[in-house]
Every structure is written in C-alpha cells, then in structure tokens.
Design an enzyme around this catalytic site. Structure first.
Site, PDB file in Angstrom:
ATOM      1  N   LYS A 121       0.886  -1.088   0.066  1.00  0.00           N
ATOM      2  CA  LYS A 121      -0.094  -0.051   0.112  1.00  0.00           C
ATOM      3  C   LYS A 121       0.946   1.328   0.113  1.00  0.00           C
ATOM      4  CE  LYS A 121      -3.687   2.161   2.900  1.00  0.00           C
ATOM      5  NZ  LYS A 121      -4.836   1.544   2.093  1.00  0.00           N
ATOM      6  N   ASP A 153     -12.510   3.441  10.655  1.00  0.00           N
ATOM      7  CA  ASP A 153     -13.217   3.345   8.919  1.00  0.00           C
ATOM      8  C   ASP A 153     -13.148   1.933   8.663  1.00  0.00           C
ATOM      9  OD1 ASP A 153     -14.007   4.495   6.604  1.00  0.00           O
ATOM     10  OD2 ASP A 153     -11.825   4.642   5.699  1.00  0.00           O
TER      11      ASP A 153
END
Length: 232
Positions: free
Chosen positions: A5, A97
């Site tokens: 990522k 989240d």
C-alpha cells in the site's frame, strides 16, 4: 506473496515522518490472526510504503458483489471481525473506518482487517488534508455531527457490515442527497428484509443505535455461541 500500500506523505513535515514510522511499527507487531500482517514499512521520498500479507480472495466487498454469503459464512466472518476488533480495542486503537473494502479474506477463507491504526495515525499527521474522511454511508451519527466519539463507532460499523452480508451487499443507509443521508443516519432509519434470520436482525439493531451507550458491547457479542466457536 505480499501486497503493498502506498500513501502520499508530501504534506507531512519531515520531522513528523519519523514519529509516523515509529507508530506504524507498533501496529505492525500485533499478535492477532484476524488483523492483516504488516511486514515492513519504509519511506521513499514523499511516499510511505507498507508491505503486508497478500490475501488471495480480495476484499469482503468484492466477494459480496460476486456471491451471496451462506448463513454459516456470515457467522464466521462476523465472528472473526469481532475478534479482530476486540484486539484493537483492548490495545486502545479505534479503527474508525471499518467497512467491507477494509476487510480482506485470505486463501484459507479467514478474515483479516486492514487499515487499522493507519487511518488514525495518518489523520493525526494529515490534519491539513481532507483525504482521510470516512465513508459517509458507513459513518456513525457521532462522526457525521463531528462530536466526541470513542470505540463505539466501530460497533456501529459492525452493524453496517452485518447488514451488508445479510442483504446481498446493500447498505442500510442510501439516499439521493447528502442531507437525506444525514437524516437517515442521525435517526437510524433503515429497513430490514423480512427474510433475514431473527438473530442477525437483532444484532444489526443492537449495533446500529443512534446513542453510542445503547450499542451492544463487543464482549456480549463474543459470548454468543455462534461467534465464540470461531474466535477461540
């Protein structure tokens, strides 16, 4: 095999990057099988690269798009999700989240939560950018109103994810405008499909409560027989 990522850090002052790496290191040393393994974190120029384990089946979101989940599979994924969250909350990390695109399924069909801690840490360092605001459809009333929140926002998110798993990937709160969406969320107005089994309906309702204090506790969920057997 691994996945990587990349996050742009151009807005973060150089001195802060050092602290950011130190905090990411703490998260990467977790001991929980329901959280993604982070292998390495490095900063190249203005990009932070996080190397993590690769999950062959992709995200829960992708899986739900392609097929309807069996009751047994819903219990398994939901239980593992509760197990991962329990570890985070016990270590004072609020995910903040949690959503189906932040949940991976590995080649042994086990669930792994990703982006835990990372979003919280990056938020602290990226106060000047708007890039880390949560997903409106998953947001709890506290986040929407921008008032004080605690780990109970993750319980709201659990309810949203269980709703999706039991409703063929549909979300409980959908609206044509942001105002309409806000209203539905702040009043917890949603419709449950009558075919969804009663215990799932109950859990969803107990998670998606406007008042954080009224939301079900993780420990109460983890005591349920159908959940306990997957987490121990």
């Amino acid at each position: 095999s691994y996945a990587m990522k990349k996050i742009d850090l151009s807005v973060v002052p150089p001195k802060q990057k050092k602290y950011l790496l130190a905090e990411l290191k703490i998260i990467s040393e977790h001991k929980c099988k329901f959280l993604i393994k982070y292998y390495n974190t490095c900063i190249q120029d203005d990009t932070i690269c996080i190397v993590m384990e690769f999950c062959q089946q992709g995200t829960l979101e992708t899986i739900m798009k392609s097929k309807q989940l069996s009751t047994e599979k819903i219990w398994k994924y939901f239980a593992q999700l509760c197990g991962g969250l329990k570890y985070l909350h016990d270590h004072n990390i609020i995910h903040r989240d949690l959503k189906s695109s932040n949940i991976m399924i590995d080649n042994n069909d086990n669930l792994k939560i990703i982006d835990f801690g990372v979003s919280k840490i990056l938020n602290n360092y990226m106060k000047y950018t708007k890039s880390f605001v949560g997903t409106p459809y998953n947001m709890s009333p506290e986040l929407l109103k921008n008032v004080f929140y605690d780990y109970k926002i993750d319980i709201w998110a659990l309810g949203i994810i269980l709703y999706q798993m039991t409703h063929n990937n549909k979300l409980p709160f959908m609206a044509k405008s942001i105002n309409q969406l806000n209203e539905s969320i702040t009043q917890a107005k949603f419709i449950m499909h009558p075919n969804v089994i009663a215990i799932f309906q109950t859990i969803i309702k107990r998670c998606i409560q406007v008042s954080p204090h009224r939301r079900i506790k993780l420990n109460d969920l983890l005591r349920m027989q159908n959940i306990k057997k997957y987490v121990i």
